[in-house]
Design an enzyme around this catalytic site. Structure first.
Site, short mmCIF file in Angstrom:
data_model
loop_
_atom_site.label_atom_id
_atom_site.label_comp_id
_atom_site.label_asym_id
_atom_site.label_seq_id
_atom_site.Cartn_x
_atom_site.Cartn_y
_atom_site.Cartn_z
N ASP A 63 -9.37 -22.11 4.43
CA ASP A 63 -10.03 -23.05 5.33
C ASP A 63 -10.07 -24.42 4.66
O ASP A 63 -9.23 -24.71 3.81
CB ASP A 63 -11.44 -22.53 5.65
N ASP A 72 -27.49 -21.11 0.31
CA ASP A 72 -27.22 -19.81 0.92
C ASP A 72 -25.96 -19.15 0.37
O ASP A 72 -25.69 -17.97 0.67
CB ASP A 72 -27.08 -19.96 2.44
N HIS A 101 -16.33 -27.13 7.89
CA HIS A 101 -15.91 -25.90 8.57
C HIS A 101 -15.84 -24.69 7.66
O HIS A 101 -16.37 -23.62 7.97
CB HIS A 101 -14.57 -26.14 9.26
N ASN A 197 -9.67 -21.37 21.09
CA ASN A 197 -10.66 -21.69 22.13
C ASN A 197 -10.02 -22.42 23.30
O ASN A 197 -9.35 -23.44 23.11
CB ASN A 197 -11.76 -22.59 21.55
N SER A 262 -13.67 -19.48 15.67
CA SER A 262 -13.73 -19.74 14.23
C SER A 262 -14.98 -19.12 13.63
O SER A 262 -15.00 -18.77 12.45
CB SER A 262 -13.74 -21.25 13.95
#
Length: 417
Positions: A63, A72, A101, A197, A262
């Site tokens: 990515d 996190d 992303h 999408n 995604s």
């Protein structure tokens, strides 16, 4: 622009268009992040955690890069690289315009959360992440070549699963992907890709979601119905997962709401990590079979694939073993569509150009072997051959008639003498 350059441009345009449609500018409130993760309970992940949380499984996230310093994700990123030439060597410096992303994808997959029940927790919160940063439209290396290099690096550095929340938005893909993806599958590595999408212009799935052997993820809304904007459709879909009302952690300390396959893709990659962790030594074919065999049917396979994922069942159900291997499907496709020309001539010298390898659409091989001409040859030469045969037949009749007439005249003169 060269053919190679055009390929790179296709990838870049689609990736940016897809990613940009997913992000919401304003971060969500950190106080309600965990409550927003409805898929954890609705799709059986909290139940599956009674068996495993993914410890020991490794997922490569190819990515825009993963910021492992995000609260996190502390401890989740155990390795990485950059194949763009513009990121950091460990893959943890986000690159490109849509640089949040990759971090968002990784947080949904293997986020650890932080504090007491705060932040994003991934579907496989004990799995390891390999951060592989790719520069879509940036860097000295062609984007297609970056993807091929990223896949190989992931395999060589211990990935069990490769997550690819991206699309080329073309049905075809470059030959370099044949070797790279086959390399992954032959090493028992599962490749997972987003369907794309419709809201971003991807009306039908594009590569790598068109490649045989790849797990393709479609998206559904909170009611389990196909998402109109946040999912594409096609015959290669494998399963469906949530793609709307998603939340993920971005670089720094922000959280973002988003939608799209995604985000659905790391949910499925995380589930496969749970399967791999719960069944040590399982083959890629059997892991994928567990995923599909336990999915809840939802409707047309072109829209939902095998159905909606069920994490608890995928991890714990009694699923008969199968002998299928994703590599076999891709290998057969390559054999049929990338084979060399049957009539290639030997190179006259060491400096001669190599024989061109035809892509999809090459003439099919004759089912009768090499004794008879191929179907393609007959098809291409059919009309001229018919014309020649008809002409030859007519000519034969004319000649035979002339011969008979001449014989008759000769016989008549003989009898008159």
């Amino acid at each position: 622009m060269s053919k190679r350059g055009r390929r790179g441009a296709v990838v870049i345009a689609v990736v940016f268009g897809l990613f940009a449609s997913l992000l919401v500018a304003s971060p969500a409130s950190a106080d309600s992040i965990r409550d927003r993760e409805y898929w954890l309970s609705d799709y059986g992940f909290t139940a599956a955690w009674n068996t495993t949380r993914g410890a020991g499984a490794t997922v490569a996230v190819i990515d825009t890069g993963v910021d492992g310093s995000v609260p996190d994700l502390v401890g989740a990123v155990t390795g990485g690289t950059d194949v763009s030439g513009v990121g950091s060597p460990n893959g943890q410096t986000p690159v490109g315009d849509d640089n949040a992303h990759g971090t968002m994808v990784a947080s949904m997959l293997a986020g650890r959360g932080h504090g007491s029940g705060a932040g994003v927790i991934g579907v496989a919160p004990a799995a390891n992440i390999l951060a592989v940063s790719v520069g879509f439209g940036v860097g000295a290396v062609d984007s297609d070549d970056q993807i091929a290099q990223a896949v190989r690096w992931s395999v060589d550095h211990g990935a069990d699963i490769i997550n690819m929340s991206l699309t080329r938005n073309t049905l075809d893909w470059p030959p370099s992907w044949d070797a790279a993806f086959l390399y992954a599958m032959q090493h028992n590595v599962i490749v997972v890709a987003a369907a794309g999408n419709r809201g971003s212009g991807t009306t039908e799935v594009g590569a790598p979601a068109t490649m045989p052997g790849v797990v393709v993820v479609a998206g559904v809304d909170r009611n389990g119905k196909a998402s109109f904007d946040a999912s594409s459709q096609g015959i290669t879909l494998t399963v469906s997962a949530p793609s709307e009302d998603l939340v993920g952690a971005g670089p720094g300390s922000g959280y973002f709401q988003w939608a799209g396959t995604s985000g659905a893709t790391p949910i499925v990659s995380g589930l496969l990590a749970l399967i791999v962790a719960a069944h040590p030594g399982i083959s890629a074919g059997n892991a994928i079979n567990r995923l599909t065999a336990t999915a809840r049917p939802a409707g047309d396979a072109i829209v939902y694939g095998s159905g909606l994922i069920d994490a608890a069942a995928a991890v714990t159900a009694n699923v008969p073993s199968v002998r299928t291997n994703p590599a076999d499907d891709l290998k057969e496709w390559i054999r049929l569509n990338r084979r060399a020309e049957a009539t290639a001539q030997p190179a006259p010298s060491t400096t001669a150009k190599p024989t061109k390898v035809p892509e999809a659409g090459a003439a099919p091989v004759s089912p009768f072997g090499s004794v008879l001409p191929s179907i393609g040859a007959l098809r291409d030469a059919g009309l001229p051959l018919v014309i020649y045969l008809v002409f030859a037949g007519l000519l034969s009749l004319v000649i035979r008639g002339a011969v008979r007439a001449r014989r008759g005249q000769t016989s008549g003169r003989t009898q008159g003498k």
